[in-house]
Design an enzyme around this catalytic site. Sequence first.
Site, PDB file in Angstrom:
ATOM      1  N   ARG A  67      70.015  36.152 -32.137  1.00 20.20           N
ATOM      2  CA  ARG A  67      68.983  35.134 -34.112  1.00 20.20           C
ATOM      3  C   ARG A  67      68.287  35.093 -34.659  1.00 20.20           C
ATOM      4  NH1 ARG A  67      68.262  31.431 -29.345  1.00 20.20           N
ATOM      5  NH2 ARG A  67      70.125  30.907 -28.624  1.00 20.20           N
ATOM      6  N   GLU A 104      63.490  36.390 -16.329  1.00 19.79           N
ATOM      7  CA  GLU A 104      62.629  35.050 -14.794  1.00 19.79           C
ATOM      8  C   GLU A 104      64.067  35.127 -13.999  1.00 19.79           C
ATOM      9  OE1 GLU A 104      63.780  31.503 -17.018  1.00 19.79           O
ATOM     10  OE2 GLU A 104      62.084  31.867 -18.223  1.00 19.79           O
TER      11      GLU A 104
END
Length: 180
Positions: A67, A104
């Site tokens: 992005r 994560e």
Amino acid sequence: MNDQEKLQLLRDAVRAFPDFPSPGIVFRDISPVCKDPGAFRAAIDLFESHLRANYPKIDAIAGLDSRGFLFGPSLAQRFGVGFVMIRKKGKLPGPTESVSYSLEYGKAEIEIQVDAVNPGQKVVVIDDLLATGGTMSAACELLKGRKAEILECLVLIELTSLRGTDRLTPYKVHSLLQYD
């Protein structure tokens, strides 16, 4: 349209999707910003205005896969400088340097072409969102390894409760919109 009106246009365009991709997460969707030429222009205008007020010389804009590729090239055009791609491992041809970082759920790796920036070039790093700061920090590490001078990290959205800016010390971070 003044800067406050531009920020409000952006804030109105960003959609919130509760419990996506998992319960307890509020996903901030920038798709409407990209869909609306006025909102997209407002984002680029605000980034440009901030950079022009703070940095007399910029040599390149580096965008993060994927992005950062939406905002980076338009911003680079405004400054008449090149756009540098920082991509996921295995996506760039030719000689590259890579760095791995923790997520994560595991590890990831990004890379840059070795000739993408020259030592001493003044570079701004851009992406759509700053959460924990892992990807942006890895991108800064790559650029620092190429001996670039990182002026600042820019993001459209910062999720302040995740404290991603802490991970980016000593680099400056500028976000247009902040959410908890």
